[in-house]
Design a protein around this motif. Sequence first.
Motif, mmCIF file in Angstrom:
data_model
loop_
_atom_site.group_PDB
_atom_site.id
_atom_site.type_symbol
_atom_site.label_atom_id
_atom_site.label_comp_id
_atom_site.label_asym_id
_atom_site.label_seq_id
_atom_site.Cartn_x
_atom_site.Cartn_y
_atom_site.Cartn_z
ATOM 1 N N ALA A 1 0.903 -1.273 -0.015
ATOM 2 C CA ALA A 1 -0.185 0.029 0.068
ATOM 3 C C ALA A 1 0.815 1.341 0.001
ATOM 4 O O ALA A 1 0.346 2.281 -0.467
ATOM 5 N N PRO B 1 1.795 1.171 -4.460
ATOM 6 C CA PRO B 1 0.213 1.149 -4.421
ATOM 7 C C PRO B 1 -0.721 0.588 -5.601
ATOM 8 O O PRO B 1 -1.572 -0.104 -5.155
ATOM 9 N N ARG C 1 1.630 -1.511 12.377
ATOM 10 C CA ARG C 1 0.464 -1.302 11.681
ATOM 11 C C ARG C 1 0.639 -0.631 10.502
ATOM 12 O O ARG C 1 0.171 0.502 10.618
ATOM 13 N N PRO D 1 -0.037 0.741 6.485
ATOM 14 C CA PRO D 1 -1.536 1.023 5.601
ATOM 15 C C PRO D 1 -1.982 -0.583 5.257
ATOM 16 O O PRO D 1 -3.062 -0.706 4.801
ATOM 17 N N GLU E 1 -3.560 -2.148 7.704
ATOM 18 C CA GLU E 1 -4.767 -1.767 7.980
ATOM 19 C C GLU E 1 -5.959 -2.162 7.021
ATOM 20 O O GLU E 1 -7.132 -2.516 7.561
ATOM 21 N N LEU F 1 5.738 6.082 1.398
ATOM 22 C CA LEU F 1 4.975 6.386 -0.089
ATOM 23 C C LEU F 1 5.965 7.351 -1.131
ATOM 24 O O LEU F 1 6.456 6.949 -2.181
#
Lengths: 479, 696
Positions: B173, B177, B195, B197, B200, B584
């Motif tokens: 992610a 992406p 934790r 993305p 999640e 990212l």
Amino acid sequence: MSAGEVLVVGGGSAAHRFAERLHHHGHRGGVTVLGAEPAAPYHRVLLASVLDGTLPPAALELPALPDGVRMHAGTTAVRIDRARRLVHADDGSVHRYDTLVLATGARPALPRIPGLPRPGTSDAVTALRTLADAERVLRADPDARRTVVLGGGLLGVEAAAALTRAGHEVALVHRGPHPLDRHLDADAGKLLAGRLAGLGVELHCGREAAAYCAGKLTLDDGAVLAADTLLLCTGAVPETALARRAGLAVGTGVLVDGRLRTDDPRIHAIGDCAEHPGAAAGHLEPAWEQAESLARQLTGAGPREAGYRGTRCVTRLRVPGIDLVRLGGRPAGGSGSGAGAGAGAGSAEVVTVADPARGRYARLTLHGQRVTDAVLLGLPRAIAALTRLHEQGLPVPAGRLEFLLGIEPAPPGADELPGDAVVCRCNNVTKHAITEACRAGAADVEQVAAATRATTGCGGCTSTVRSLCGMARTGGSTS
Amino acid sequence: MSETATHCPYCALQCGTRLSHDAGRTTVRPDAAFPVNQGGLCQKGWTAPALLDTPGRLTRPLVRGADGQLAPAGWDEALDLIAGRLERIRAEHGADAVGVFGGGGLTNEKAYQLGKFARVALGTSQIDYNGRFCMSSAAAAGSAAFGLDRGLPFPVTDLAAADVVLLAGANPAETMPPLMRHLAGPRLIVIDPRRTPTAEAAALHLQPTPGTDLALALGLLHLAVTEGRADREYLDKRTAGFDAAWRRAAAWWPERVERVTGVPVAEMREAVDLLAGAERAYVLTGRGAEQHSKGTDTVAAFINLALTLGLPGREGSGYGCLTGQGNGQGGREHGQKADQLPGYRMLADPAARAHVASVWGVDPDALPGPGRSAYELLDSLRTAGGPRALLVFGSNPVVSAPRAARIADRLASLDLLVVADFVPSETAELADVVLPVTQWAEEEGTMTNLEGRVLRRRRLLPPPGEARSDLDVIHGIAVRLGQDPARFPTDPRTVFEELRRASAGGRADYSGISWERLDAGEALHWPCPEAPAGTAPHPGTPRLFLDAFAHPDGLARFAEVEHRDAAETPDADYPLYATTGRVLAQYQSGAQTRRVPELAAAAPGAFVEVHPDTAARLGLRDGRPARVSSARGSTLATVRLVPSLRTDTVFLPFHFAGAGRANLITSAALDPRSRMPEFKVCAVRVEPAEAAGAEL
């Protein structure tokens, strides 16, 4: 130092791990292992998986020992000649040593019950210590599967649950007020009893066995339990006879110092047969850590050369579906990193959570934010996390209840997002930028994407963007 | 207006893009027809045109003068200087006194030519590349298990139809992406200490203590067996070695694994239930599982799990590695790795040497043997027996290598450091000669993406100033070293034609792939051998292993693996785990992305994620500078409080330069087989940096 010719007496997990690690750390002298059991070394701790049928006995076998280790299975050491540094075995063989390691383990502590046949003489009555014991239970007639487990300690509870899973009708007889009463207070004990009953185990707590006769166990209140098989899980005692005969110092177990030495510097003891103030008896982790520590010591491998300082006590029930742990508490007078470390560092804080309707319970005693004693039941995430923190000697998070209950903040809905919240992570687009685009005329997701690139990465924010568009159209809150 | 179909310059997804130039402005849009990104593009991809006129873009060769400063020079001057110094060093100290360090972002043609250049023109064994820091552990484990290493042995689009996908140490992610478009349907199981993305988005997140993934994988295998989920028929027919692997996993009953990893037994059971209950399931690994001193064994343990469940080599299921760098896959196939020759041939294999030597027109005995791995090569620079000169292509080890201060020191001590790049990277700043080279939109070539699909990179713009292709650079040096000019062509298509012949018959056989076929839009995954004359061309191999694995007997191999601790675990002096990773908006060492204003705004500088409790205990405040120290050094980073983080762990991204380099603290402990450094776990202490007056 050189360990020279190393002789290991005992063929269980501690002995196996020791021989393996000794080789790993570079010992190139001879290594001989004398194992009393005829079977090749196996995982005793997995006997419950044999009882419930999930593993065949052969699956318990330990990996082959390194080349060069001479393994004698079915050979019982009977006498140590300390002067000549020789060990005599029951098959007449004699084994020389420069370093002797006693890893003789423990044997079942058997109750005195009138009428009880000597275990091993009948398939109907057996202890549960060896693979042979488990196989004896497996041989039971499929139509005669009423089983009584005597003793509600860890082994008894795990065996009772395993046999229930395997389709036995199981009664568990325990002299204490509830199973695992050495570990659990009354509240936790009651919950556990309820869970076991839910699995189908018939519980007889506060009862002693009074007599046994031909497949029937009579309890001290006169009740008679049908027992096609009677499984004795009434504790274990360190196997110290060999050491005692050799004149070594023996308490409950063979006494060892921080270098795992007995009072003869050429003789060491590890695992269940040894008595070290920082290690709980009957647990595998201390046995393995002792094996590792001794192997490092004898080969001069750093950095744990300093010796063995104890193992934190973690008692974890191994029953699928019942999450239960007891942390700390057991070894008396533990020092260093053993349980009890931190005690005295400030006054105790006690945290209790009881949610009996959902089968959840926790009672933690903390000193200086660290666990010194804890019982947790039905809280799987907290059990895992707290066990790690206990192992590492780290503080328990300040949000005690959130931690114990495993609560995470719920993700806010779109209308609750602050304006500067990033909605599209892939393109770093904020809620504000999206609502601005809508205000400037973007009417749907595609037009918002064209204006802001939101939704064009992983696409995961598409529904949020759609609802923001909708809110903008209907004049909903976009602040 | 001109437009061309090409691919994003960054990660191994190689998203399809349409690049256009109009009135002095270059813009990009995602190519909706390309199946890998299906019209998606992340912020890095959207802003990639900014790289083309990035501030500080290198347009002229630079040579360090007597005053110690880099100053513009002509190409002949720069190349003459390099060749002259190389000749002298080789004459005085032997061929291995010159090293070459390549990159996983280079095109197949460049990677191939660089390996040939090292072995033929320089005659050195000392060549490796930054892909060693990327997926080398997965490559070693995959080769051992399946007889062949291709990141995803199936098209990435197959993932979308899965019921369950387990991601071990992968955070697509954030790192790639658009891949998440294929993962929107399956239920995800994510293994990550953080934790993220990706976590999640998961149905189940297993959050192990850093450095314990191997124990977790053993525990999942144990449960798969005890829960009766092992695919016995598959084990018998398609695999070998299960019993030995089981004997290790037998010792990892779930409660023990929980104690070591901190992952609840109940969640392990749920993971096995999900995976084993799925009709179609995949196990994928990423850097989180791989960048460890036991990375190969960790990947092997996850492959063992996949094999036990009968996933690999079955359509709709399988195991794969999510390759990281743009040409991380092709880059490892064509000979810039210390032990390999083109076509994924092994340098130590006499038949492989003979084949490649015949294509190169040299005596097989003249080819050097295997050399040092990336970190060992960098660590040995200018030490007794180590290279005294290094040529770096497409890599920035001053930021990306572990124990970065030591590596920067080694690079600075060289007799000659040559860096070919298109931006003045931190490594280029140390160089004696900097050579300006072309980048993606200015050159032609091929790349191989994470699914083993060969793609065309196409030129839209002329290179700026005097920038030249790396192929020109290699040619220029080789010729000055006395090589036949025809042996080192500068036309990428000519190089590819030779690569085809060199790879023919190898594991990564490209001989049936031509630029014509690629330009005609064919989707070609290797192996794609050349078809005999008169027969239809080979269609490529989108899905490997459906009939047999690549070992001679066709069976996949279980690995007998055992858990062990990380090389370093917390102690009194360094009481916390540190783990490193990506954000990212940045890519790799950040040499490119830190120069893109939009990305720099999104991820401006080094930070350290800390749990609020840990921060409170250590006196750290959100947004304030902290010093993170390990046994190897310190780095400065801004504190970010992250309540979902483990209290025993801090996280640092590694894209930033100077005093904020995460790799100043990382460990150089290497995996014994892949020689992968342990980027993902080391022991640190964290303290407020305000007292020292540090400003970030």
